[in-house]
Design a protein around this motif. Structure first.
Motif, PDB file in Angstrom:
ATOM      1  N   HIS A  60       0.826  -1.210   0.000  1.00  0.00           N
ATOM      2  CA  HIS A  60       0.000   0.000   0.000  1.00  0.00           C
ATOM      3  C   HIS A  60       0.857   1.256   0.000  1.00  0.00           C
ATOM      4  N   ARG A  61       2.075   1.162   0.502  1.00  0.00           N
ATOM      5  CA  ARG A  61       2.976   2.311   0.404  1.00  0.00           C
ATOM      6  C   ARG A  61       3.327   2.575  -1.062  1.00  0.00           C
ATOM      7  N   VAL A  62       3.445   1.519  -1.834  1.00  0.00           N
ATOM      8  CA  VAL A  62       3.740   1.669  -3.261  1.00  0.00           C
ATOM      9  C   VAL A  62       2.545   2.271  -3.984  1.00  0.00           C
ATOM     10  N   VAL A  63       1.329   1.947  -3.518  1.00  0.00           N
ATOM     11  CA  VAL A  63       0.124   2.561  -4.092  1.00  0.00           C
ATOM     12  C   VAL A  63       0.204   4.075  -3.983  1.00  0.00           C
ATOM     13  N   HIS A  64       0.678   4.562  -2.833  1.00  0.00           N
ATOM     14  CA  HIS A  64       0.776   6.007  -2.636  1.00  0.00           C
ATOM     15  C   HIS A  64       2.088   6.572  -3.174  1.00  0.00           C
ATOM     16  N   TYR A  65       3.098   5.733  -3.358  1.00  0.00           N
ATOM     17  CA  TYR A  65       4.344   6.209  -3.968  1.00  0.00           C
ATOM     18  C   TYR A  65       4.083   6.663  -5.402  1.00  0.00           C
TER      19      TYR A  65
ATOM     20  N   LEU B 227      -8.325  -6.800   0.458  1.00  0.00           N
ATOM     21  CA  LEU B 227      -9.619  -6.911  -0.224  1.00  0.00           C
ATOM     22  C   LEU B 227     -10.413  -5.617  -0.091  1.00  0.00           C
ATOM     23  N   LEU B 228     -10.327  -4.997   1.091  1.00  0.00           N
ATOM     24  CA  LEU B 228     -11.012  -3.735   1.308  1.00  0.00           C
ATOM     25  C   LEU B 228     -10.439  -2.647   0.399  1.00  0.00           C
ATOM     26  N   GLY B 229      -9.110  -2.660   0.236  1.00  0.00           N
ATOM     27  CA  GLY B 229      -8.490  -1.692  -0.671  1.00  0.00           C
ATOM     28  C   GLY B 229      -8.945  -1.892  -2.106  1.00  0.00           C
ATOM     29  N   MET B 230      -9.113  -3.142  -2.534  1.00  0.00           N
ATOM     30  CA  MET B 230      -9.577  -3.420  -3.892  1.00  0.00           C
ATOM     31  C   MET B 230     -10.997  -2.922  -4.089  1.00  0.00           C
ATOM     32  N   GLU B 231     -11.847  -3.132  -3.109  1.00  0.00           N
ATOM     33  CA  GLU B 231     -13.229  -2.677  -3.235  1.00  0.00           C
ATOM     34  C   GLU B 231     -13.302  -1.152  -3.229  1.00  0.00           C
ATOM     35  N   GLY B 232     -12.529  -0.528  -2.349  1.00  0.00           N
ATOM     36  CA  GLY B 232     -12.528   0.934  -2.305  1.00  0.00           C
ATOM     37  C   GLY B 232     -12.013   1.536  -3.605  1.00  0.00           C
ATOM     38  N   GLU B 233     -10.975   0.937  -4.183  1.00  0.00           N
ATOM     39  CA  GLU B 233     -10.434   1.454  -5.439  1.00  0.00           C
ATOM     40  C   GLU B 233     -11.426   1.258  -6.576  1.00  0.00           C
ATOM     41  N   ARG B 234     -12.156   0.149  -6.548  1.00  0.00           N
ATOM     42  CA  ARG B 234     -13.166  -0.085  -7.582  1.00  0.00           C
ATOM     43  C   ARG B 234     -14.239   0.991  -7.537  1.00  0.00           C
ATOM     44  N   LEU B 235     -14.705   1.313  -6.335  1.00  0.00           N
ATOM     45  CA  LEU B 235     -15.759   2.314  -6.204  1.00  0.00           C
ATOM     46  C   LEU B 235     -15.272   3.698  -6.609  1.00  0.00           C
ATOM     47  N   THR B 236     -14.103   4.088  -6.110  1.00  0.00           N
ATOM     48  CA  THR B 236     -13.600   5.429  -6.440  1.00  0.00           C
ATOM     49  C   THR B 236     -13.286   5.544  -7.931  1.00  0.00           C
ATOM     50  N   SER B 237     -12.783   4.473  -8.532  1.00  0.00           N
ATOM     51  CA  SER B 237     -12.464   4.530  -9.964  1.00  0.00           C
ATOM     52  C   SER B 237     -13.725   4.659 -10.804  1.00  0.00           C
TER      53      SER B 237
ATOM     54  N   ASN C  36      -2.958  -3.897  -4.513  1.00  0.00           N
ATOM     55  CA  ASN C  36      -3.918  -4.258  -3.477  1.00  0.00           C
ATOM     56  C   ASN C  36      -4.054  -5.768  -3.339  1.00  0.00           C
ATOM     57  N   ARG C  37      -4.038  -6.465  -4.483  1.00  0.00           N
ATOM     58  CA  ARG C  37      -4.101  -7.926  -4.426  1.00  0.00           C
ATOM     59  C   ARG C  37      -2.828  -8.499  -3.806  1.00  0.00           C
ATOM     60  N   MET C  38      -1.694  -7.854  -4.089  1.00  0.00           N
ATOM     61  CA  MET C  38      -0.441  -8.295  -3.473  1.00  0.00           C
ATOM     62  C   MET C  38      -0.524  -8.160  -1.958  1.00  0.00           C
ATOM     63  N   GLN C  39      -1.141  -7.077  -1.470  1.00  0.00           N
ATOM     64  CA  GLN C  39      -1.329  -6.917  -0.033  1.00  0.00           C
ATOM     65  C   GLN C  39      -2.238  -8.007   0.514  1.00  0.00           C
ATOM     66  N   ALA C  40      -3.279  -8.343  -0.245  1.00  0.00           N
ATOM     67  CA  ALA C  40      -4.223  -9.368   0.214  1.00  0.00           C
ATOM     68  C   ALA C  40      -3.585 -10.749   0.250  1.00  0.00           C
ATOM     69  N   GLU C  41      -2.669 -11.042  -0.660  1.00  0.00           N
ATOM     70  CA  GLU C  41      -2.119 -12.389  -0.783  1.00  0.00           C
ATOM     71  C   GLU C  41      -0.753 -12.567  -0.123  1.00  0.00           C
ATOM     72  N   ALA C  42       0.053 -11.510  -0.093  1.00  0.00           N
ATOM     73  CA  ALA C  42       1.430 -11.653   0.393  1.00  0.00           C
ATOM     74  C   ALA C  42       1.638 -11.125   1.798  1.00  0.00           C
ATOM     75  N   VAL C  43       0.684 -10.397   2.339  1.00  0.00           N
ATOM     76  CA  VAL C  43       0.797  -9.857   3.700  1.00  0.00           C
ATOM     77  C   VAL C  43      -0.379 -10.392   4.513  1.00  0.00           C
ATOM     78  N   SER C  44      -0.076 -11.034   5.623  1.00  0.00           N
ATOM     79  CA  SER C  44      -1.160 -11.593   6.429  1.00  0.00           C
ATOM     80  C   SER C  44      -1.872 -10.484   7.188  1.00  0.00           C
ATOM     81  N   TYR C  45      -3.128 -10.762   7.526  1.00  0.00           N
ATOM     82  CA  TYR C  45      -3.910  -9.770   8.265  1.00  0.00           C
ATOM     83  C   TYR C  45      -3.323  -9.536   9.642  1.00  0.00           C
ATOM     84  N   GLY C  46      -2.805 -10.611  10.246  1.00  0.00           N
ATOM     85  CA  GLY C  46      -2.201 -10.475  11.559  1.00  0.00           C
ATOM     86  C   GLY C  46      -0.991  -9.554  11.537  1.00  0.00           C
TER      87      GLY C  46
END
Length: 479
Positions: free
Chosen positions: A70-75, A323-333, A400-410
């Motif tokens: 997500h830092r790369v999203v804002h980078y 997943l939340l980031g993907m949904e938010g980006e879909r709506l804003t886009s 966003n998908r990379m965050q969902a798959e490569a970074v655990s929620y914990g």
């Protein structure tokens, strides 16, 4: 030698005796050569600069260290619009629309760094290009060379002498047309040679080149016919000159300047600040992903839990924040696209009004034709914006998908000292992101976009020729 050629030769000889006309013609040729060289140099420098900046931006993006996705999203990432090979002939709106875009999550930015914001104010009055010389300067030269073609014969009483010597009215008119047409051909030749040199580079497309060449040839031919027509309708050379200069001022200078202002007044367009305020307002109504009680995102959470058959976010096989980031980006886009479509629609209506004025001004029709075939009109800019937005959305959603798959929620919600390190993903992921590749339109698409304006210019030429044929039948009568 035919009578038509004799008359044409005599007219050319008369033009050569006019030192002012000869000097003006030489200056036009020199101006055209300077326009070709300066435009070519300017566009080459621009293309090289954009390519270099694009390479540097891509290198900077790929060289990022291990980071949270997500830092790369804002980078973000910079992309630059590449120039087509015909942009050196007619740069169109490129100097005003900007050449680069900054792509980031949750925002849809506009293009920046247009030449008019970085260069001399003279750029706002039109760049010195081959297209500008042929559209504006060449008709004025033809006017000063040919305004007395027939009016002089009538004024001096030589028209009847020519007819008594066996020359028909049609032969006289065709001779004058041939002489002035020869001058028009010579005046346009340097620009066309430069055009061929510009278009000879890799990537040039044949069909748009043909349409541009036909359009400018028809435009200069139209002025030749108009000049001879006005000269046939008036009794004195002075009146012909005044009428033609007035016609040039209205058709080439006044209407092309006034038409965009009229279109802007008729179809108001929201500025960037108004659009940003409206988007922010709609985003608040749409929902807040950070508010657990928000109706939309609460329903989204329930649907995700039901999809994976769990009752807690922590039990999901994917990181819910991604997943939340993907949904938010879909709506804003979707919201960004909605406002972009509204802006495009308004600009299309404005351009349609300007092109409608092209029915009254062949200069407007030719300008639209030239930009459309060169790919430097608003449609070309819109293609870049739409492709840039599609790339931005795909890039952000991939992160966003990379965050969902490569970074655990914990790990993503942890606050211990080592949490920041565990949230990061390998820097090798950035190099695997696809680069932005602008898909240029085909030659057939560019040519098709210019055909309506070509039809307008040819229609003007046909009407002018018909009027000249009618006026020619009355030459030498009652004068």
């Amino acid at each position: 030698m035919s009578v038509t050629r004799l008359i044409a030769r005599d007219e050319l000889r008369l033009m050569l005796r006019n030192r002012v006309a000869v000097i003006a013609f030489a200056l036009l040729v020199l101006l055209t050569l300077v326009a070709v060289l300066s435009s070519w140099s300017h566009q080459r420098a621009n293309a090289d600069l954009r390519a270099r900046h694009q390479h540097e931006a891509q290198h900077a993006f790929d060289a990022q260290p291990d980071r949270h996705p997500h830092r790369v999203v804002h980078y973000g990432h910079f992309i630059f619009r590449p120039l087509g090979p015909l942009a050196a002939f007619d740069p169109g709106v490129d100097a005003f629309t900007g050449s680069s875009m900054f792509l980031e999550g949750h925002r849809q930015n506009t293009a920046n760094f247009g030449d008019v914001r970085q260069s001399s104010l003279l750029v706002r009055f039109g760049q010195l290009t081959p297209a500008f010389v042929l559209q504006v300067v060449a008709p004025l030269l033809l006017i000063f060379l040919g305004y007395g073609a027939l009016a002089r014969e009538t004024e001096h009483g030589t028209m009847r002498v020519l007819m008594l010597q066996g020359a028909s009215r049609g032969q006289v008119v065709r001779g004058k047309l041939l002489a002035l047409g020869t001058v028009a051909l010579l005046a346009g030749l340097p620009a066309m040679i430069g055009f061929l040199a510009i278009a000879g580079q890799p990537g040039a497309l044949a069909l748009p080149m043909v349409v541009i060449a036909l359009g400018y040839a028809a435009y200069l031919a139209l002025w030749v016919v108009l000049i001879v027509l006005v000269s046939a309708l008036v009794r004195r050379s002075r009146d012909a000159l005044l009428a033609l200069v007035a016609l040039w001022a209205v058709a080439v200078v006044l209407l092309p300047r006034v038409a965009p202002d009229v279109a802007s007044a008729a179809v108001p367009l929201q500025n960037r600040l108004q659009t940003d305020v409206a988007i922010a307002r709609d985003l608040r109504r749409m929902g807040d992903s950070h508010n657990p009680d928000d109706p939309h995102f609460a329903a989204f959470k329930r649907s995700v839990l039901a999809k994976y058959g769990v009752t807690r976010i922590e039990d999901l096989p994917l990181n819910y924040k991604g997943l939340l980031g993907m949904e938010g980006e879909r709506l804003t886009s979707e919201l960004f696209d909605q406002y972009a479509r509204q802006s495009y629609h308004a600009q299309d209506r404005q351009n349609a009004l300007v092109e409608a004025v092209g029915m009254l001004s062949p200069a407007i029709a030719l300008r639209s034709l030239s930009m459309a075939a060169a790919g430097t009109d608003f449609a070309g800019h819109r293609r870049f914006l739409e492709q840039a937005e599609a790339y931005r959305y795909a890039l952000v959603q991939r992160l966003n998908r990379m965050q969902a798959e490569a970074v655990s929620y914990g790990d993503d919600t942890a606050t211990d000292a080592d949490a920041d390190r565990r949230k990061r993903v390998s820097a090798s992921n950035w190099g695997r992101m696809p680069d932005f590749a602008y898909q240029a339109p085909s030659g057939a698409m560019l040519a098709a976009g210019a055909l309506p304006e070509l039809a307008i210019v040819l229609g003007w030429l046909a009407v002018a020729a018909a009027l000249l044929a009618r006026a020619a039948r009355k030459l030498g009568e009652g004068r």
